[in-house]
Write a protein that holds these residues in place. Sequence first.
Motif, PDB file in Angstrom:
ATOM      1  N   PRO A  13       0.830  -1.213   0.000  1.00 38.71           N
ATOM      2  CA  PRO A  13       0.000   0.000   0.000  1.00 38.71           C
ATOM      3  C   PRO A  13       0.860   1.257   0.000  1.00 38.71           C
ATOM      4  O   PRO A  13       2.055   1.213   0.288  1.00 38.71           O
ATOM      5  CB  PRO A  13      -0.763  -0.125   1.328  1.00 38.71           C
ATOM      6  N   THR A  14       0.215   2.375  -0.287  1.00 40.88           N
ATOM      7  CA  THR A  14       0.897   3.667  -0.195  1.00 40.88           C
ATOM      8  C   THR A  14       0.999   4.041   1.282  1.00 40.88           C
ATOM      9  O   THR A  14       0.328   3.452   2.142  1.00 40.88           O
ATOM     10  CB  THR A  14       0.104   4.762  -0.933  1.00 40.88           C
ATOM     11  N   TRP A  21      -0.134   6.709   2.650  1.00 48.85           N
ATOM     12  CA  TRP A  21      -1.463   7.180   3.037  1.00 48.85           C
ATOM     13  C   TRP A  21      -2.380   6.007   3.390  1.00 48.85           C
ATOM     14  O   TRP A  21      -3.119   6.058   4.371  1.00 48.85           O
ATOM     15  CB  TRP A  21      -2.072   8.019   1.908  1.00 48.85           C
ATOM     16  N   GLN A  22      -2.359   4.963   2.595  1.00 44.46           N
ATOM     17  CA  GLN A  22      -3.197   3.793   2.867  1.00 44.46           C
ATOM     18  C   GLN A  22      -2.803   3.119   4.180  1.00 44.46           C
ATOM     19  O   GLN A  22      -3.667   2.645   4.916  1.00 44.46           O
ATOM     20  CB  GLN A  22      -3.105   2.801   1.709  1.00 44.46           C
ATOM     21  N   HIS A  66      -4.184   5.294   6.974  1.00 45.98           N
ATOM     22  CA  HIS A  66      -5.634   5.096   7.018  1.00 45.98           C
ATOM     23  C   HIS A  66      -5.974   3.761   7.679  1.00 45.98           C
ATOM     24  O   HIS A  66      -6.859   3.688   8.532  1.00 45.98           O
ATOM     25  CB  HIS A  66      -6.218   5.167   5.596  1.00 45.98           C
ATOM     26  N   PHE A  67      -5.273   2.726   7.288  1.00 46.38           N
ATOM     27  CA  PHE A  67      -5.482   1.398   7.863  1.00 46.38           C
ATOM     28  C   PHE A  67      -5.265   1.437   9.379  1.00 46.38           C
ATOM     29  O   PHE A  67      -6.102   0.951  10.142  1.00 46.38           O
ATOM     30  CB  PHE A  67      -4.525   0.390   7.213  1.00 46.38           C
TER      31      PHE A  67
END
Length: 110
Positions: free
Chosen positions: A85-86, A88-89, A92-93
């Motif tokens: 993932p990035t 940011w992801q 968020h996670f």
Amino acid sequence: MEQIPLRERNKQRSTRRIILAASELFKTRGYHSTTMDDIAEKAEISRGTLFNYFPNKEALLLPWGQEIVDQRISSQLDIFLDTQPTVWQVFHFLFTKMSETMQEYPDVIQ
């Protein structure tokens, strides 16, 4: 490999007992209903010793949060990271998982 001195090992054991006692009490009684005296009794140490390790109950929130991450989120995070993932992801996670977990302990959020 250098062995850790006995005094340091005892300090680590005491810290661990305090964190485990606080975590259990926060989960079963709730954060606001748990007192430092309760934590000291559960950890089988004196109140004064507890305050030598943690100056107040709020100081136990970070280690408790780390326990939650280690026990409930780390394995999920490892699987998620395999998907590449990035950044940011990932944030968020993590925030989503922490938020979901903390909803189980509403008095801590207050």
